[in-house]
Each structure stands twice: as C-alpha cells, then as structure tokens.
Write a protein that holds these residues in place. Structure first.
Motif, mmCIF file in Angstrom:
data_model
loop_
_atom_site.group_PDB
_atom_site.id
_atom_site.type_symbol
_atom_site.label_atom_id
_atom_site.label_comp_id
_atom_site.label_asym_id
_atom_site.label_seq_id
_atom_site.Cartn_x
_atom_site.Cartn_y
_atom_site.Cartn_z
ATOM 1 N N LEU A 7 22.317 10.240 -36.057
ATOM 2 C CA LEU A 7 21.588 9.345 -36.950
ATOM 3 C C LEU A 7 22.268 7.982 -37.020
ATOM 4 C CD1 LEU A 7 20.658 11.911 -39.696
ATOM 5 C CD2 LEU A 7 19.048 10.533 -38.397
ATOM 6 N N ARG A 8 23.598 8.009 -36.974
ATOM 7 C CA ARG A 8 24.306 6.719 -36.998
ATOM 8 C C ARG A 8 24.036 5.950 -35.712
ATOM 9 N NH1 ARG A 8 28.734 8.455 -40.790
ATOM 10 N NH2 ARG A 8 27.858 7.586 -42.709
ATOM 11 N N TYR A 65 20.819 4.347 -36.775
ATOM 12 C CA TYR A 65 21.077 3.377 -37.861
ATOM 13 C C TYR A 65 22.494 2.816 -37.707
ATOM 14 C CZ TYR A 65 16.770 5.160 -39.809
ATOM 15 O OH TYR A 65 15.458 5.509 -39.988
ATOM 16 N N LEU A 83 21.807 -1.800 -39.902
ATOM 17 C CA LEU A 83 21.813 -1.726 -41.364
ATOM 18 C C LEU A 83 22.123 -3.097 -41.962
ATOM 19 C CD1 LEU A 83 23.582 1.717 -41.913
ATOM 20 C CD2 LEU A 83 21.157 1.184 -42.142
ATOM 21 N N ARG A 139 19.543 -5.006 -44.356
ATOM 22 C CA ARG A 139 19.904 -5.351 -45.747
ATOM 23 C C ARG A 139 19.854 -6.857 -45.969
ATOM 24 N NH1 ARG A 139 24.636 -1.938 -44.947
ATOM 25 N NH2 ARG A 139 24.106 0.175 -45.592
ATOM 26 N N CYS A 188 3.663 3.449 -40.717
ATOM 27 C CA CYS A 188 4.660 3.440 -41.798
ATOM 28 C C CYS A 188 4.482 2.256 -42.725
ATOM 29 C CB CYS A 188 6.076 3.500 -41.257
ATOM 30 S SG CYS A 188 6.493 2.260 -40.079
ATOM 31 N N GLY A 218 9.124 -3.776 -44.331
ATOM 32 C CA GLY A 218 9.057 -2.706 -43.354
ATOM 33 C C GLY A 218 10.299 -1.854 -43.420
ATOM 34 N N CYS A 219 10.357 -0.873 -42.516
ATOM 35 C CA CYS A 219 11.508 0.015 -42.475
ATOM 36 C C CYS A 219 12.712 -0.739 -41.911
ATOM 37 C CB CYS A 219 11.180 1.233 -41.624
ATOM 38 S SG CYS A 219 10.856 0.832 -39.906
ATOM 39 N N PHE A 277 13.945 8.593 -30.637
ATOM 40 C CA PHE A 277 13.065 8.835 -31.781
ATOM 41 C C PHE A 277 11.712 8.186 -31.473
ATOM 42 C CE2 PHE A 277 17.344 9.111 -33.338
ATOM 43 C CZ PHE A 277 17.321 10.089 -34.314
ATOM 44 N N ARG A 311 9.674 5.994 -33.698
ATOM 45 C CA ARG A 311 10.236 4.766 -34.238
ATOM 46 C C ARG A 311 10.240 3.604 -33.242
ATOM 47 N NH1 ARG A 311 12.633 5.818 -38.886
ATOM 48 N NH2 ARG A 311 11.949 3.702 -39.258
ATOM 49 N N HIS A 321 13.706 2.586 -46.921
ATOM 50 C CA HIS A 321 12.269 2.623 -46.639
ATOM 51 C C HIS A 321 11.849 4.078 -46.391
ATOM 52 C CE1 HIS A 321 8.456 1.951 -44.556
ATOM 53 N NE2 HIS A 321 8.462 0.739 -45.086
ATOM 54 N N HIS A 368 9.921 5.456 -44.399
ATOM 55 C CA HIS A 368 9.849 5.887 -43.008
ATOM 56 C C HIS A 368 11.234 6.195 -42.446
ATOM 57 C CE1 HIS A 368 7.616 5.383 -38.940
ATOM 58 N NE2 HIS A 368 7.711 6.618 -39.320
ATOM 59 N N ASP A 369 12.230 5.407 -42.869
ATOM 60 C CA ASP A 369 13.607 5.712 -42.459
ATOM 61 C C ASP A 369 14.038 7.063 -43.040
ATOM 62 O OD1 ASP A 369 14.031 3.281 -41.010
ATOM 63 O OD2 ASP A 369 14.279 2.231 -42.913
ATOM 64 N N LEU A 370 13.678 7.276 -44.306
ATOM 65 C CA LEU A 370 14.023 8.542 -44.953
ATOM 66 C C LEU A 370 13.366 9.713 -44.218
ATOM 67 C CD1 LEU A 370 15.613 9.503 -47.440
ATOM 68 C CD2 LEU A 370 13.465 9.438 -48.718
ATOM 69 N N THR A 387 12.511 9.938 -41.084
ATOM 70 C CA THR A 387 13.184 10.195 -39.807
ATOM 71 C C THR A 387 14.495 10.951 -40.036
ATOM 72 O OG1 THR A 387 12.249 8.269 -38.694
ATOM 73 C CG2 THR A 387 14.340 9.063 -37.858
ATOM 74 N N ILE A 388 15.246 10.542 -41.042
ATOM 75 C CA ILE A 388 16.546 11.171 -41.301
ATOM 76 C C ILE A 388 16.367 12.613 -41.769
ATOM 77 C CG2 ILE A 388 18.618 11.029 -42.734
ATOM 78 C CD1 ILE A 388 18.250 7.970 -42.704
ATOM 79 N N HIS A 430 15.357 14.831 -38.865
ATOM 80 C CA HIS A 430 16.522 15.140 -38.037
ATOM 81 C C HIS A 430 17.315 16.319 -38.596
ATOM 82 C CE1 HIS A 430 18.630 13.773 -34.541
ATOM 83 N NE2 HIS A 430 19.782 13.940 -35.145
ATOM 84 N N PRO A 451 5.205 -0.147 -50.925
ATOM 85 C CA PRO A 451 4.419 -0.094 -49.687
ATOM 86 C C PRO A 451 4.069 1.346 -49.310
ATOM 87 C CG PRO A 451 6.731 -0.517 -49.180
ATOM 88 C CD PRO A 451 6.608 -0.516 -50.678
ATOM 89 N N ASN A 511 22.408 13.170 -47.583
ATOM 90 C CA ASN A 511 22.941 12.685 -46.298
ATOM 91 C C ASN A 511 22.353 11.337 -45.919
ATOM 92 O OD1 ASN A 511 24.714 14.818 -45.709
ATOM 93 N ND2 ASN A 511 22.994 16.099 -45.060
ATOM 94 N N ARG A 531 24.176 8.736 -47.650
ATOM 95 C CA ARG A 531 25.500 8.483 -47.068
ATOM 96 C C ARG A 531 25.388 7.545 -45.861
ATOM 97 N NH1 ARG A 531 28.047 13.985 -45.808
ATOM 98 N NH2 ARG A 531 26.872 14.956 -47.460
ATOM 99 N N ILE A 532 24.332 7.697 -45.102
ATOM 100 C CA ILE A 532 24.170 6.834 -43.926
ATOM 101 C C ILE A 532 23.829 5.410 -44.357
ATOM 102 C CG2 ILE A 532 22.626 6.401 -41.958
ATOM 103 C CD1 ILE A 532 22.619 9.524 -41.652
ATOM 104 N N PHE A 533 23.067 5.289 -45.419
ATOM 105 C CA PHE A 533 22.565 3.961 -45.792
ATOM 106 C C PHE A 533 23.459 3.210 -46.767
ATOM 107 C CE2 PHE A 533 18.800 4.648 -43.453
ATOM 108 C CZ PHE A 533 18.193 3.428 -43.337
ATOM 109 N N THR A 534 24.468 3.910 -47.334
ATOM 110 C CA THR A 534 25.301 3.178 -48.311
ATOM 111 C C THR A 534 26.769 3.158 -47.876
ATOM 112 O OG1 THR A 534 25.436 5.182 -49.608
ATOM 113 C CG2 THR A 534 23.835 3.537 -50.306
#
Lengths: 160, 413
Positions: free
Chosen positions: A12-13, A16, A21, A25, A47, A71-72, A132, A135, B350, B352-354, B356-357, B360, B382, B407, B410-413
């Motif tokens: 996942l990293r 992302y 990120l 942000r 999405c 957006g995402c 993915f 995406r 977002h 959509h990101d959630l 996907t995670i 997974h 949205p 989790n 954790r990835i996003f923060t």
C-alpha cells in the motif's frame, strides 16, 4: 485471524508513496488561474474526482498552469505533479509528456524506465497504480485534461 | 424443540455455509463482504436452482405445447407465486416481473403517472432517494409539465415529517419514497406516510430495493399502491425485479411496452391486451433469473425475516459503536430508525483511497456517491465510504473493517 502483514502495508505504501501523500495534502498550483487561455475539466464518475486544469499559453509555450477541484489522493497528486512539470514547457513537449505518462501508467510503455525522460522522474511515484487497475483512471485524469485543454475541446473529459 | 435449537445458533453461523462466494481469499485475506446494499451474494440454493433450470427445463414460457415449455412456464409462474407469498400480495395478478427496481419505477412513471399528469400537478419524493427514484419522475415531469417536489431531511438523515406533511396537497398525483435509504440506512415511516396519503386520495409508490432484504414486507398491511424491488439485493440474480401494484390500478393502466406475450390478439386494425400481470411483461422474460429470484424468496422465508431483522439490528448497533470509536471518523446517517447501512468518512482520506486500502486487506465496501448525489450534496461531501450488512455478516466482519480502517489511518497520517 488475518492480521495485516508488513507486506500489505508495504504494498500500500508503494501506491501511497510519501511524494504522493505530500502532493495530495498540499497540492501545488492549486486554484483558478487568472488570465487562463486554455482550460478543461476532467471527471472520473466512478469515484467522483472532478478537476479543472487551467493554462496560460503564450506563443505555444505554457507560461503558467493551475488546477482546482476535488478528488482522491492519486488524482490530486497526479494533477499537482502535472502542473509542476508542464509550466515553462513548449506545447509539443507537453503533449509528448502526456503520451509518455499515460503509456507508463497504463503499463503500455515498452521498456518503460528507459523511455521516460529525466524531467518526468517524479511521475515514477505513481507507478504503484499499475498494480491497482481501478486506480489508473485516477492517475491519468489530469493528463487527459491537459491533452483536451491543449486541443481546445470544450466537453469534459472522462476517464470512465 | 427443534425450533428452539435452531434459534440458538447464531444466524451468521447457520447461514454462512450457504454462500459459496464468502469462502474465498481476496488479496490474501479471507473476504469480508460489506457491500450488500449494492448487491448481495447468492446462496447455493439460488445458484443450483438456476443451474438446474438451465440444464434441464429451459424453453420459452407461455408458448409451447412441448414438455420443456411447460416446465419452464411452471418454474417461472411458480416463482411469481413464491414472490407473491414473500410480500403477502393479495393476488398473483399484482406481481409484475420486471428487470429490476429501476424498470418498476419507470413503469409506474410512464403508465400510471404520464396519462394523469397535467401542468401544475406534482410528484412528491424525498431528499434521500436513489437516482432511480428521482430521474424517472424528472422525465415524466418534463413530458407533462408536472412539477417534482422534494421533501427535506435533517442532519441525521431523517425525513422531516412536518415539512413533508405541508407538501401533501391535493395537487400531488403520487408520492414516491424509499423504504430504506441506500446511502444512509434510514428506515422511513412508510406506513404513516401511506395512511396520510390515503386520507387525501394520493397514490404511493415505495422503492423497496433496500427494504426487502432486511425486514418482513406485507404489502397488504402497508396498504401501498406500488412497491418496487430487485432480486439481486435479496440474494437472487441480477436483472430481475418486481413491481407490486394494486390490481385496480394496474388494470386501468395502459401497457408500458408493446410486444409478444402482452397481447391476446393482434391485427393491423388493433390489438387486445393480455390480462394482468402479462399486460406489463412484453417479450421473452429473464426466465432463469426469475426462477432464481423465487428460490431467493424461499430461502429468506425459510430463514425468517424477523430473525434476519433482529440479527442485523444487533450487528448494525455494534458496527455503529465500533466505527464511532475510531478517531477522526464522521458517521453520515445517524437516524433513530436504521437498517443495514452505515456511511462514513475518515479524517480527510478520500473514500476511494479508503476503498482501495480496505480491498487490499480483503474488506469489500462501497465508495462514492451511491447513486444518491443529492444526499451527498446535502452533507457537503463528494462521496462516502459505506459498509452494508446482510444476514451472513458477523462481529468478526465488523472487527476486520475497523482494523482495516485503522491501517488506512496509519498510512495516511
């Protein structure tokens, strides 16, 4: 029972990455562009990504660019990277970048690493989307808007 | 005695073995399926019934004199009887088989409303409707000059009853309202609404797509004029649905589509239409889908809707509590009366990101606007992430969802 492993988080990293990120942000060149000569909207209905790209062209050079919308993380970061990369470019080179980036992210680019010029190094941060499929459309949305804006198409582009 | 023993077994323990799709790994984790409001998984009895029909009994219905045509007709009409029993309709003539809730609603818009509507007339819906209970009314309003009016909701996602009552005027031709909101899970007070509408002579259509999988539906007790629902939300195949319509209303309505099977006699001078419900079933139907739909209705009746409602209510309470404990979560849709569904947002991730995670980690949820863009606009988002429960979900599923969200944070923060 099915604890999430380090491997999962690593994968996942890979999608992302820190650079993604960071751009998601704090998107660069975010907002409407005064004096824009070219603009196009990109919509990803799946999405709900909705971005508008602005450019000010002068004598076939991209003098300035910006985007706005929501957006995402993937679509916003990709748009932010795009604006960073195209400001100051001649239009033909921006179109070449469009072709290279979309081919790279959709996995169509043969010998992908070699064919990507150093100016596009940061786009490698989006490589994770290839794993993915759902995406890829997020990552290419702003680039399709770029192509559409340059060609003066008025209808919103959709990656659906 | 047997009854008592059965009821002591948790519902999910009893039912999970019936659903083959639940027993697989997705992205190297056992699947947690929490996208039931989009489409529910099918039990073996549905899959096997469809396969048996296709292997042994398939022919066209209502046509042939040969054995397979009889068998196909029996299977198709038998399914209609099962569905009639499932929602306690008074007559099998009131069960019109369609391609789904969407077609059922379009049928009412075009065959019931269109001939009646004139400029100044109104169709009344609510702010929390699915697009399929908005757009068909917009179309018929454009065609007739009638007006679509929308009853407001509050910030919990509940219909504001006082405001709704004020909109109930004599120029309203029809109220079209969801039984359960697909985006928010709100259960609407449809019985009260129907009673009020009745006292003013206004017809009511209930969009029951999200109602039928979660609670006992009795259309005679509800006293509604139309009730629309789909097979695939209630563990049947896609591409089949029902329009229940009161017989007197259906009888007076013109056909929706012309074609084979909906006629008695055709000549170039004119055509006489078939009896109900066939008048509304032009062309060869989705026979195998309907047969599977009937098996799904049987399955739900054998499990018992009251038991399903109780199991899901407890699990929804647990899910709302566990989700509510996550830092940075915003629950969207917190009505007092709810079924199955919880929408939410986490930090500024977002949806959509959630999604996907979570995928997974083997957790399937829905992300996006849920075909309810006006609801998203109301909450100023949205889209949302949405977890929706079915009879086979359990507390482990909820715990896996919560872990997966942690989790993601954790990835996003």
């Amino acid at each position: 029972m099915s604890a999430v492993t380090l491997h999962d988080v690593d994968e996942l990293r890979d999608l992302y990455r820190e650079l993604i990120l960071d751009h998601a942000r704090s998107p660069r060149h975010f907002g409407k562009l005064d004096g824009a000569t070219h603009t196009a909207e990109g919509i990803n209905p799946l999405c709900g990504d909705k971005l508008r790209l602005y450019m000010r062209l002068d004598d076939d050079n991209i003098e300035d660019a910006s985007f706005e919308g929501s957006g995402c993380a993937i679509s916003v970061a990709s748009a932010s990277l795009l604006t960073d990369m195209i400001i100051g470019l001649p239009v033909p080179q921006a179109l070449e970048f469009f072709a290279t980036v979309t081919a790279r992210l959709t996995g169509r680019q043969a010998g992908s690493d070699d064919a990507t010029p150093p100016e596009l190094d940061k786009i490698r941060a989006l490589d994770g989307v290839r794993e993915f499929p759902s995406r890829v459309k997020c990552a290419t949305l702003a680039w399709h808007a770029l192509n559409s804006a340059i060609h003066g198409e008025s209808a919103p582009v959709s990656t659906e | 005695m047997t009854q008592l023993q059965v009821s002591n077994v948790p519902l999910d323990t009893e039912c999970r073995p019936d659903f083959p799709a639940l027993h697989q790994d997705v992205n190297a984790h056992p699947l947690v399926y929490l996208d039931n409001a989009a489409s529910a998984q099918q039990p073996s009895t549905v899959i096997d019934t469809v396969a048996h029909y296709q292997r042994h009994d398939h022919a066209n219905v209502h046509r042939g004199v040969h054995t397979l045509s009889y068998r196909a007709t029996d299977a198709y009409e038998g399914a209609r009887d099962k569905i009639q029993s499932f929602i306690n309709a008074g007559s099998r003539s009131e069960i019109v088989l369609t391609s789904g809730t969407t077609e059922s609603i379009n049928l009412v818009a075009q065959s019931y409303c269109r001939p009646r509507l004139a400029p100044g007339d109104k169709i009344l819906i609510s702010h929390l409707e699915h697009h399929s209970n908005i757009v068909p009314w917009q179309l018929v309003c454009e065609q007739t000059g009638a007006e679509l009016i929308v009853a407001p909701i509050n910030d919990k996602g509940e219909l504001i009853i006082d405001a709704f009552d004020k909109l109930l005027t004599d120029d309203v031709c029809l109220i079209a309202i969801a039984h359960v909101s697909n985006a928010l899970g709100t259960v609407l007070p449809v019985k009260d609404i129907i009673a009020k509408a009745k006292s003013r002579g206004i017809a009511v259509l209930i969009d029951g797509a999200q109602g039928v999988p979660h609670m006992q539906i009795d259309v005679q007790d509800l006293d509604c004029d139309f009730y629309a629902f789909s097979g695939h939300k209630m563990f049947g195949p896609t591409g089949v649905g029902v329009l229940f319509g009161r017989e007197a209303l259906l009888d007076a309505m013109p056909p929706y589509q012309g074609g084979g099977d909906m006629i008695l006699e055709v000549s170039f001078d004119g055509t006489t239409y078939n009896d109900l419900p066939y008048k509304f079933e032009a062309g060869t139907p989705n026979i195998s889908g309907v047969v599977g739909f009937g098996a799904a209705a049987d399955y739900l009746q054998s499990v018992g809707m009251a038991r399903i409602a109780q199991h899901e209510r407890q699990l929804l309470d647990y899910m709302m509590q566990k989700l509510g404990e996550i830092d940075g979560i915003r629950l969207i849709g917190t009505a007092a009366e709810k079924a199955s569904v919880q929408s939410f947002l986490v930090d500024d991730i977002h949806p959509h990101d959630l999604g996907t995670i979570l995928d997974h980690q083997g957790v399937a949820i829905r992300t996006g606007h849920h075909c309810a863009m006006p609801v998203m606009d109301f909450f100023g988002v949205p889209g949302t992430a949405r977890a929706s429960l079915a009879l086979y979900n359990n507390a482990d599923d909820v715990d896996r969802l919560v872990d997966a969200i942690s989790n993601a944070r954790r990835i996003f923060t």
